[in-house]
Design an enzyme around this catalytic site. Structure first.
Site, PDB file in Angstrom:
ATOM      1  N   ASP A   1     -39.945   6.739  -4.538  1.00  0.00           N
ATOM      2  CA  ASP A   1     -40.264   5.639  -5.434  1.00  0.00           C
ATOM      3  C   ASP A   1     -41.688   5.825  -5.983  1.00  0.00           C
ATOM      4  O   ASP A   1     -42.614   6.101  -5.218  1.00  0.00           O
ATOM      5  CB  ASP A   1     -40.173   4.332  -4.631  1.00  0.00           C
TER       6      ASP A   1
ATOM      7  N   GLU B   1     -39.612   9.317  -9.006  1.00  0.00           N
ATOM      8  CA  GLU B   1     -40.040   8.699 -10.262  1.00  0.00           C
ATOM      9  C   GLU B   1     -41.445   9.192 -10.600  1.00  0.00           C
ATOM     10  O   GLU B   1     -42.416   8.660 -10.099  1.00  0.00           O
ATOM     11  CB  GLU B   1     -40.092   7.180 -10.120  1.00  0.00           C
TER      12      GLU B   1
END
Ligand code: CA
Length: 655
Positions: free
Chosen positions: A332, A361
């Site tokens: 994340d 990400e």
């Protein structure tokens, strides 16, 4: 304070490299070691239970810890402490705080007290034979992104009441919805994906493990412990560990790999996070004025560049790999984590298991990174060449296909976007796994570093997003748009990623006539997978179409190349004379036995004719059907259906 932590003198004096942080249990004694360089005194407290609010609670006294090397404190407590709970009391400048162990491997209810666990005792039956055959190359993976509770909490899952929403739901075979159609793990197996990516399953703070509740879980509390609300008993620290392993084994038994979504870029609450209670502010990036840097939009950013944070992240990931047999990690907001840390993690993990996959990400999160010189060190798309083997979500392809995530009515290629030559070029690049991406508009260096997708848990579901962008299209055309997006990213060079239920035209109505685009705490009604939707013919046709696309991908290594050079030499964008019609001739490559593939996409509402390279071609995919069987044979030209794709395989030359 933060400047002191990052100083060379602090790093030199207080860098501990041992592998024994936490509690090490044996029948005769338990050895506790804690890193607390700023402490004046430390005690380990023992308890009979994980909280004072449960039966059998008792304070079993405390033991002074002795100052040891590199800022660590140690205590040896004689006797069998198995299944007792513990905390540390750390005194600094006359103030004492009680905290859970950052290295806790088990906790009691709500993760407030660590538990002394004998990990071997948590192994389910057959764990010693647990195995998964990983993909040879990352582009051979097809990832399905799933929330544990969403998977089975709806009654239509057919999962037993006791296991709905739990890890154990994955262990139930033969489950069906109310129309008798396969659900649960049988459904996943039949779908044809080979990795399940689970939204956070480490211990999260937001769901009360006593009362229950719903949250995606991007709020870490204990990084090395499974979340308790997904266990059938969250009080006994052994149960969540055993049941988590049962889930992993059930998936591995179907040869499906397990990927964890990990959130090391921030914690649920910086002030109460145990690491920061023990070593004030060490885990977090803090401004000169004492406020937490919060580019994650979650209140605090992790100081991954500090030696003992980096070590913590490496140790944590290794624990999941070794103890739980985890096959991959989705990071994340990895754009907030320095790539030296990511490379250290990958090196440590690949020394143990070279097949573990990594992606995340890689958005550039903040202006401060530029200002402070950090941007050059972060794991962002622009730095993909610095983290070989780490893949990034491809927002360029995602937004081209369905429109921007920041304007949810803007159409994309599949839903009526006005195309120009530049858009077409960017789509062609993306099909080749060579997207321009990131703030520096850099080129994705390898097809093994792009995760190709149209939707995920964030933002609207793909089908809702299509309805928002093309509200006047017929339902049938909206379904075609969905399937055109899937056909594109499932055959692009790179690693395909499917939001669970996208293939079921999953929808998240907000109850007010619109759609929920950020359902992180919206509850089961919005989020759960509605297995009875499979009884709708259009839904089941879509599931079959996705299955067929995956089968086609699996049948053709030429769709799964591993280097940009190989792609450039073998995948040729064809001139079509139409910005809405893209076509590619894919030569053999990568062990492909056929003479090649021809793939074309048409976003227009009318069919289009495309010129084929010479020879006879077998159509295996059109707008209605996908798979590995011959639908018809074409020569000279082929028709690309309206809002559809066509995929052809060159007939092997006559002898
Ligand atoms: Ca929890």
């Amino acid at each position: 304070m933060n400047d002191i932590y990052s100083s060379q003198s602090f790093e030199g004096a207080f860098t501990y490299t041992g592998k024994d942080l936490g509690a090490r249990y044996t029948l005769a004694k338990t050895v506790f070691r804690l890193w607390a360089p700023a402490a004046d005194a430390v005690f380990v407290n023992l308890y009979a239970t994980g909280s004072d609010e449960e039966k059998g609670t008792a304070n079993l006294g405390h033991h002074a810890m002795q100052k040891d090397v590199n800022g660590t404190w140690i205590a040896v407590v004689e006797g069998d402490l198995k299944n007792l709970y513990y905390t540390y009391s750390v005194t600094r400048k006359g103030v004492t705080v009680e905290a859970c162990d950052p290295y806790a491997k088990a906790t009691g209810i709500n993760g407030d007290r660590a538990m002394i666990v004998e990990l071997d005792g948590t192994d389910p039956e057959g764990w010693e034979n647990d195995s998964f055959t990983p993909v040879e190359n990352f582009p051979d993976a097809v990832i399905w992104e799933l929330h544990v509770r969403d998977f089975s909490i709806d009654a239509s899952s057919g999962i037993s009441q006791a296991n709905r929403g739990k890890y154990l739901a994955f262990t139930e075979k033969g489950t069906v919805n109310s129309h008798g159609q396969a659900t649960g793990i049988d459904y996943i197996k039949a779908l044809g994906v080979n990795y399940v990516h689970l939204l956070p399953v480490y211990d999260i703070a937001s769901v009360d493990e006593i009362k229950g509740g719903y949250n995606w879980g991007y709020d870490p509390k204990n990084y090395n412990v499974p979340e308790g609300s997904y266990a059938t008993n969250a009080y006994d620290g052994n149960v969540r560990i055993r049941e988590f392993k049962q889930m992993v084994k059930a998936l591995h038994d179907e040869n499906i790999g397990v990927i964890m979504d990990v959130v090391y870029n921030h914690v649920a609450d910086a002030e109460t996070f145990c690491f920061n209670k023990i070593v004030p502010g060490y885990f977090s990036r803090i401004h000169a004025d004492g406020s937490y840097q919060a580019n994650s939009d979650c209140g605090n950013d992790t100081a991954s560049e500090r030696t003992m944070v980096r070590k913590y992240i490496v140790d944590s990931i290794l624990h999941w790999v070794q103890e739980y047999h985890i096959d991959g990690f989705r990071w994340d907001l990895v754009g907030l984590i320095d790539y030296e840390t990511i490379n250290a993690v990958m090196a440590a993990v690949h020394a143990v298991n070279p097949n573990v996959v990594f992606y995340g990400e890689g958005w550039e999160m903040c202006s401060w990174t530029t200002k402070d010189g950090y941007v050059d060190k972060m794991t962002i798309q622009n730095n993909a060449d610095k983290v070989e083997n780490f893949a990034f979500f491809n927002d360029t392809l995602r937004d081209l296909l369905k429109g921007s995530v920041f304007d949810n009515t803007e159409p994309g290629y599949v839903s009526g976007m006005a195309m120009n030559e530049s858009d077409k070029t960017r789509l062609e690049e993306s099909f080749l796994g060579q997207s321009h991406w990131g703030s520096a508009n850099s080129l994705c260096p390898s097809p093994a570093q792009t995760v190709n997708y149209a939707s995920c848990h964030d933002n609207n579901t793909l089908f809702d997003r299509i309805v928002l962008a093309a509200p006047n299209a017929s339902y049938a055309d909206q379904v075609k748009m969905n399937n055109l997006a899937a056909a594109f990213y499932l055959t692009s060079q790179g690693i395909p990623f499917i939001h669970a239920g996208e293939e079921m035209l999953r929808t998240k109505p907000d109850g007010k006539g619109g759609f929920d685009h950020n359902s992180y705490s919206s509850g089961d009604a919005v989020n759960s997978i509605k297995w009875d939707s499979l009884s709708d013919a259009a839904v089941m046709d879509t599931v079959e179409y996705y299955k067929g696309l995956m089968a086609f991908r699996k049948a053709h290594p030429a769709l799964r190349m591993t280097s940009a050079a190989e792609v450039s030499a073998n995948v040729i964008p064809m001139k079509t004379g139409d910005d809405y019609v893209l076509a590619f001739h894919i030569l053999g490559g990568n062990g492909e036995i056929s003479d090649g593939l021809f793939i074309a996409f048409n976003a227009k509402k009318e069919a289009a004719a495309v010129t084929l390279p010479e020879g006879k071609w077998e159509v295996h995919v059109n707008a209605e059907n996908a798979g590995t069987t011959v639908l018809k044979v074409a020569e000279g030209t082929v028709t690309v259906d309206a809002i559809g794709a066509v995929m052809l395989v060159k007939t092997v030359k006559d002898a």
